[in-house]
Design a protein around this motif. Structure first.
Motif, PDB file in Angstrom:
ATOM      1  N   TRP A 205      38.860 -29.191  71.572  1.00  0.00           N
ATOM      2  CA  TRP A 205      39.986 -29.889  72.216  1.00  0.00           C
ATOM      3  C   TRP A 205      40.181 -30.978  71.442  1.00  0.00           C
ATOM      4  N   ASP A 206      39.559 -31.729  70.849  1.00  0.00           N
ATOM      5  CA  ASP A 206      39.884 -32.901  69.938  1.00  0.00           C
ATOM      6  C   ASP A 206      40.581 -32.247  68.837  1.00  0.00           C
ATOM      7  N   TYR A 207      40.278 -31.081  68.417  1.00  0.00           N
ATOM      8  CA  TYR A 207      41.302 -30.588  67.171  1.00  0.00           C
ATOM      9  C   TYR A 207      42.423 -30.506  67.520  1.00  0.00           C
ATOM     10  N   TRP A 208      42.850 -30.020  68.811  1.00  0.00           N
ATOM     11  CA  TRP A 208      44.118 -29.672  69.272  1.00  0.00           C
ATOM     12  C   TRP A 208      45.022 -30.995  69.599  1.00  0.00           C
ATOM     13  N   LEU A 209      44.109 -31.917  70.128  1.00  0.00           N
ATOM     14  CA  LEU A 209      44.895 -33.428  70.253  1.00  0.00           C
ATOM     15  C   LEU A 209      44.788 -33.985  68.949  1.00  0.00           C
ATOM     16  N   SER A 210      44.114 -33.743  67.789  1.00  0.00           N
ATOM     17  CA  SER A 210      44.385 -34.358  66.497  1.00  0.00           C
ATOM     18  C   SER A 210      45.777 -33.940  66.079  1.00  0.00           C
ATOM     19  N   MET A 211      46.058 -32.447  66.236  1.00  0.00           N
ATOM     20  CA  MET A 211      47.416 -31.942  65.868  1.00  0.00           C
ATOM     21  C   MET A 211      48.396 -32.574  66.537  1.00  0.00           C
ATOM     22  N   ALA A 212      48.282 -32.634  67.706  1.00  0.00           N
ATOM     23  CA  ALA A 212      49.407 -33.484  68.480  1.00  0.00           C
ATOM     24  C   ALA A 212      49.505 -34.968  68.268  1.00  0.00           C
ATOM     25  N   SER A 213      48.646 -35.749  67.860  1.00  0.00           N
ATOM     26  CA  SER A 213      48.747 -37.290  67.205  1.00  0.00           C
ATOM     27  C   SER A 213      49.346 -37.072  65.956  1.00  0.00           C
ATOM     28  N   ALA A 214      49.317 -35.925  65.280  1.00  0.00           N
ATOM     29  CA  ALA A 214      50.244 -35.862  64.162  1.00  0.00           C
ATOM     30  C   ALA A 214      51.558 -35.078  64.089  1.00  0.00           C
ATOM     31  N   GLY A 215      51.825 -34.921  65.234  1.00  0.00           N
ATOM     32  CA  GLY A 215      53.202 -34.399  65.468  1.00  0.00           C
ATOM     33  C   GLY A 215      53.201 -32.952  65.508  1.00  0.00           C
ATOM     34  N   LEU A 216      52.373 -32.316  65.580  1.00  0.00           N
ATOM     35  CA  LEU A 216      51.992 -30.821  65.271  1.00  0.00           C
ATOM     36  C   LEU A 216      51.711 -29.997  66.551  1.00  0.00           C
ATOM     37  N   TRP A 217      52.328 -28.923  66.968  1.00  0.00           N
ATOM     38  CA  TRP A 217      52.090 -28.074  67.945  1.00  0.00           C
ATOM     39  C   TRP A 217      52.470 -26.782  67.635  1.00  0.00           C
ATOM     40  N   GLY A 218      51.779 -25.929  68.823  1.00  0.00           N
ATOM     41  CA  GLY A 218      52.081 -24.404  68.694  1.00  0.00           C
ATOM     42  C   GLY A 218      52.591 -23.770  70.218  1.00  0.00           C
ATOM     43  N   TRP A 219      52.454 -22.565  69.825  1.00  0.00           N
ATOM     44  CA  TRP A 219      52.656 -21.728  71.095  1.00  0.00           C
ATOM     45  C   TRP A 219      51.971 -20.718  71.452  1.00  0.00           C
ATOM     46  N   THR A 220      51.839 -20.294  72.639  1.00  0.00           N
ATOM     47  CA  THR A 220      51.007 -19.108  73.124  1.00  0.00           C
ATOM     48  C   THR A 220      51.648 -17.973  73.538  1.00  0.00           C
ATOM     49  N   MET A 221      51.412 -16.919  72.792  1.00  0.00           N
ATOM     50  CA  MET A 221      52.048 -15.497  73.157  1.00  0.00           C
ATOM     51  C   MET A 221      51.809 -14.934  74.559  1.00  0.00           C
ATOM     52  N   PRO A 222      52.711 -14.480  75.612  1.00  0.00           N
ATOM     53  CA  PRO A 222      52.387 -14.276  76.832  1.00  0.00           C
ATOM     54  C   PRO A 222      51.734 -12.581  76.993  1.00  0.00           C
ATOM     55  N   GLU A 223      50.778 -12.678  76.147  1.00  0.00           N
ATOM     56  CA  GLU A 223      49.992 -11.220  76.199  1.00  0.00           C
ATOM     57  C   GLU A 223      48.413 -11.587  76.372  1.00  0.00           C
ATOM     58  N   TYR A 224      47.412 -11.012  76.966  1.00  0.00           N
ATOM     59  CA  TYR A 224      46.092 -11.001  77.151  1.00  0.00           C
ATOM     60  C   TYR A 224      45.413 -10.438  75.950  1.00  0.00           C
ATOM     61  N   LEU A 225      45.276 -11.187  74.810  1.00  0.00           N
ATOM     62  CA  LEU A 225      44.997 -10.809  73.636  1.00  0.00           C
ATOM     63  C   LEU A 225      43.441 -11.209  73.169  1.00  0.00           C
ATOM     64  N   ILE A 226      42.824 -12.109  73.693  1.00  0.00           N
ATOM     65  CA  ILE A 226      41.773 -12.764  73.311  1.00  0.00           C
ATOM     66  C   ILE A 226      40.825 -12.580  74.668  1.00  0.00           C
ATOM     67  N   TRP A 227      39.620 -12.314  74.137  1.00  0.00           N
ATOM     68  CA  TRP A 227      38.676 -12.186  75.154  1.00  0.00           C
ATOM     69  C   TRP A 227      37.298 -13.242  74.917  1.00  0.00           C
ATOM     70  N   TYR A 228      37.279 -14.214  75.778  1.00  0.00           N
ATOM     71  CA  TYR A 228      36.438 -15.404  75.600  1.00  0.00           C
ATOM     72  C   TYR A 228      35.231 -15.105  76.444  1.00  0.00           C
ATOM     73  N   ARG A 229      33.969 -14.769  75.520  1.00  0.00           N
ATOM     74  CA  ARG A 229      32.794 -14.375  76.384  1.00  0.00           C
ATOM     75  C   ARG A 229      32.339 -15.840  76.906  1.00  0.00           C
ATOM     76  N   ARG A 230      31.914 -15.873  78.288  1.00  0.00           N
ATOM     77  CA  ARG A 230      31.481 -16.881  78.926  1.00  0.00           C
ATOM     78  C   ARG A 230      29.923 -16.926  79.060  1.00  0.00           C
ATOM     79  N   ARG A 231      29.141 -17.586  78.596  1.00  0.00           N
ATOM     80  CA  ARG A 231      27.784 -17.551  78.630  1.00  0.00           C
ATOM     81  C   ARG A 231      27.277 -18.861  79.203  1.00  0.00           C
ATOM     82  N   SER A 232      26.417 -18.849  80.090  1.00  0.00           N
ATOM     83  CA  SER A 232      25.882 -20.012  80.751  1.00  0.00           C
ATOM     84  C   SER A 232      24.857 -21.036  79.908  1.00  0.00           C
TER      85      SER A 232
END
Length: 829
Positions: A205-232
């Motif tokens: 989260w800090d990394y992406w806001l550091s990008m934004a602070s530097a005037g840099l940003w990205g885009w998210t493709m509208p497909e479910y291509l990432i599987w984020y494993r949730r572990r308690s």
């Protein structure tokens, strides 16, 4: 690929039932285009082997994988890492003293040889095409510095997350972004990498806001291509569950990125790509991904889109049948769309590319050529793609080794001077073989100029195992459509299709009215939607046909099967058809077809299995339909005998197995023609110009269609006519931003928690058959936003928002300067 309408969270990218593709690098020791960086600390075998498999199965094979062992203390973990590094020369294992995941990623970035870096945690998974699509997304969109895709939560929590960089400044309040993103290496170095002092989670989260602070940003493709494993037990959950730790981290963010929090207008704004914006075409291929092809037959299947329709259902059947016969298939689309059926295609091949999801229009030609070159494609099949035809000179000139074949379904006389068969005829000198869905269409295409010696017939056919009459299913289906008290023997007449001019919906309801007026007892079910639905509804109301005609609207494919099971007669008085897929389905289910005698219908509907009515004077033609339908309704034994004969005809000549064998033969025939008498190729320069001109033609056509819809809507509004908002009129970037604004508000989240409660779910099932839960399953942003705004809860919040008490609450919580970012819409913050 997960189906958002019916998510199966066990169907991960490495699940045993997933389709295979032989992705293998031609030379694994070349300079990598992408460096995958994975921080590892005491990894466990139960998830690590899954992550390793999904990386090695990537469609983009020109990668290196840097495993950064962050001071693992478990010997078994070290052995797991060493085993993967020994397995593939592209995998490098480097070690460091334990310093946290941020330091490990920075270490990997310093060692990386690729110009692009992919952050991948040791327990997460990615779809086979994720790296390739992300890489091409950044190549195609130089304005973005990084990109990712929608994600799937699995493991201890299961959910779909259709959010990302497109939510922009909302990331200040909550991290919207999965860390599994592709980043330009120079961009990473520009901000100094990850903050290595953060070791308690949320360093991304800090990394992406550091990008934004530097005037840099990205885009998210509208497909479910990432599987984020949730572990308690993850660091993320530990931080989220510890109020003191989370508060300290948020304070760190507010302090470090104070300028962004003080003035959100400084947050970098990158609008979503606009397919109608003019842009300069580039035909240079900047990335290499040569694969070892061996002796495999590989087919590139070029289609316009992957959405609900008879042609698209046939495309799925073709893919399934050819895969069964050993073909490896790559699918590419050439028209912007929501591609609702993409998961269905992905059940048979992982190599599926909806170009509009990650490329600018001007990059379609070079990406298609890249697919040909990287896969070593041996055959190209195109169907219903105008751009596919127009790119033939470009593709053949640069890649002459493949055999090119097309498939045509129908010939609409008024659309583009005869539609795709006319296009096929005009491009006949660039195709090794034409295939038509009927002999009628074959003769039509020859008449338009196609070579008679290079055009064959392959009927679309039907899965006779899936579509088969079963008495139990029929009884249940009929009970669901017949009202209580209606006779179980009441004849059901079914119509399926789009309510558009080609289907003659006005003539359809006139036939049904005439049948009712003669005292015939029947129920007509009309399944489908379209531009003529209002006029059809008005006709039904004006003539009081509600007792015999029921409009069902658009229905899912599984619901069509239930309708066919319930029906006795299938009615299709269209103006234009090839051979209707719905008639194949009806006959396979033992339903008697009554259709217009057009196109190739007579090749399927023989006299003993159905009825074909020729076009003629409207009253005479209507009389023929009414007489035929009346006799079928009245004479039940005769009707049943015809239905049984229709089923036998399908089984004997028109199954998918027959179609699959025929398509396999025809592809080999195209290859024979290509070798014996190859088509002439255009010089490279003119071929490239053809590609550039074709893309500009498509852009202007899309723009013209968009403006035409808006003009018609404005004219209708000027006449005082009621019109529904066309989602195409709203920029997708604005839609996604508003959707994120609503769904991330505290009020809406509280409502969602209430809607997930057991009492509410029970009430919803009883009162609305679960309809109130529908928008959770909608991944398309425009449709999802429309569904939310139509919900009772949203309307209630909108009413509350305008009360004095609520306005006072907002001023006290956010201050007098608070501005609603969507002032013309409901504010649920």
């Amino acid at each position: 690929m997960i189906d958002p309408s019916h998510p199966d969270y066990a169907d991960t990218p490495i699940a045993p039932g997933r389709p295979a593709f032989r992705y293998a690098a031609a030379d694994p020791r070349t300079t990598p285009g992408v460096s995958i960086i994975t921080p590892c600390h005491n990894v466990e075998e139960w998830y690590w082997r899954e992550t390793a498999e999904c990386v090695l199965r990537q469609s983009f094979q020109n990668f290196e994988w840097i495993l950064v062992d962050d001071g693992s203390s478990d010997g078994a973990s070290v052995k797991l890492l060493e085993a993967v590094a020994a397995r593939d020369p592209r995998v490098r294992l480097i070690r460091q003293a334990n310093a946290g995941p941020g330091a490990a990623r920075n270490h990997g970035a310093r060692e990386a040889r690729g110009q692009f870096l992919l952050w991948l945690d040791a327990d997460d998974l990615i779809e086979p095409t994720y790296i390739e699509k992300s890489l091409w997304c950044l190549i195609s969109h130089p304005e973005f510095d990084f990109c990712n895709a929608w994600s799937v939560g699995f493991g201890d929590q299961e959910y779909l997350w259709p959010r990302g960089f497109n939510l922009g400044a909302l990331s200040l309040r909550e991290n919207q972004i999965d860390k599994t993103a592709l980043v330009r290496r120079k961009t990473h170095l520009k901000i100094g990498g990850f903050d290595e002092s953060l070791r308690i989670g949320h360093e991304d989260w800090d990394y992406w806001l550091s990008m934004a602070s530097a005037g840099l940003w990205g885009w998210t493709m509208p497909e479910y291509l990432i599987w984020y494993r949730r572990r308690s037990s993850s660091r993320f959950q530990q931080t989220e569950n510890d109020t003191r730790r989370r508060t300290a981290f948020l304070h760190h963010l507010w302090t470090k990125h104070a300028r962004l929090y003080a003035d959100e207008s400084t947050f970098p704004n990158r609008p979503d790509p606009d397919p109608m914006a003019p842009a300069r075409a580039c035909l240079d291929i900047d990335v290499a991904n040569p694969m070892a092809s061996g002796q495999h037959r590989r087919l590139l299947f070029i289609v316009p889109w992957m959405t609900l329709g008879g042609a698209d259902k046939f495309n799925i059947d073709v893919v399934e049948q050819l895969v069964r016969r050993g073909w490896e298939i790559t699918i590419a689309t050439t028209m912007p769309s929501q591609h609702e059926w993409m998961p269905r295609f992905a059940r048979h091949t992982p190599d599926v590319f909806a170009l509009s999801n990650f490329l600018r229009l001007v990059d379609y030609p070079r990406f298609l050529l890249y697919l040909l070159q990287s896969r070593g494609i041996t055959h190209v099949l195109m169907s219903n793609s105008q751009l596919g035809y127009e790119l033939l000179p470009y593709l053949r000139s640069h890649y002459p080794r493949a055999a090119f074949m097309d498939y045509c379904h129908s010939a609409p006389p008024e659309w583009k001077d005869g539609g795709y068969p006319t296009m096929a005829a005009r491009w006949t000198d660039c195709l090794d073989l034409h295939v038509a869905s009927s002999d009628h269409l074959r003769q039509y295409t020859i008449g338009r100029g196609a070579r008679a010696d290079r055009i064959e017939v392959c009927h679309t056919n039907i899965d006779a195992g899936q579509w088969r009459p079963e008495p139990t299913a029929r009884s249940e289906a009929r009970r669901s459509y017949l009202a209580a008290g209606e006779s179980g023997e009441r004849a059901i007449i079914l119509w399926c299709g789009r309510l558009v001019s080609d289907k003659r919906p006005q003539f359809l309801v006139e036939i049904l009215k005439a049948l009712r007026d003669e005292g015939v007892d029947f129920l007509a079910l009309l399944a489908g939607d379209g531009e003529h639905r209002p006029s059809v509804e008005e006709f039904v109301d004006r003539h009081k046909l509600g007792d015999v005609v029921r409009l069902l609207g658009a229905v899912r494919n599984d619901e069509v099967a239930r309708l066919m099971a319930a029906a006795d007669i299938f009615l299709l008085p269209s103006a234009v058809e090839g051979i209707s897929l719905a008639i194949f389905e009806a006959m396979a289910m033992g339903v008697v077809p009554v259709s217009a005698n057009i196109g190739g219908q007579s090749e399927l509907v023989a006299p003993e299995v159905g009825f074909l009515i020729p076009h003629g004077k409207p009253e005479h033609e209507k009389r023929q339909y009414v007489d035929t339908l009346k006799r079928l309704v009245d004479d039940v034994p005769w009707r049943r005998r015809i239905g049984e004969a229709a089923r036998r005809r399908i089984e004997e000549r028109f199954t998918l197995r027959h179609m699959g064998e025929r398509m396999h033969e025809l592809l080999l025939l195209a290859e024979t023609h290509h070798r014996a008498a190859p088509c002439a190729t255009m010089p490279i320069g003119p071929a490239d110009q053809c590609a550039v001109t074709s893309i500009e033609r498509l852009r202007l056509e899309l723009l013209a269609d968009h403006l035409w819809l808006r003009l018609n809507r404005q004219q209708a509004a000027g006449r005082g006519e009621r019109t529904e908002l066309d989602p195409a009129d709203a920029p997708i970037s604005l839609v996604r931003a508003e959707l994120g604004y609503i769904e991330n508000s505290s009020s809406w989240r509280r409502i969602q928690r209430f809607r997930q409660s057991r009492p509410y779910r029970l009430w919803a099932r009883l009162a609305h058959r679960g309809a109130g839960l529908a928008f959770e399953r909608i991944s398309d942003p425009r449709r999802r936003l429309a569904a939310i705004k139509a919900s009772r809860f949203y309307r209630l919040l909108q009413a509350i928002k305008h009360t004095p008490v609520y306005r006072m609450y907002v001023r006290r919580k956010y201050g007098p300067e608070f501005v609603n970012p969507f002032p013309d819409r409901a504010d649920v913050s």
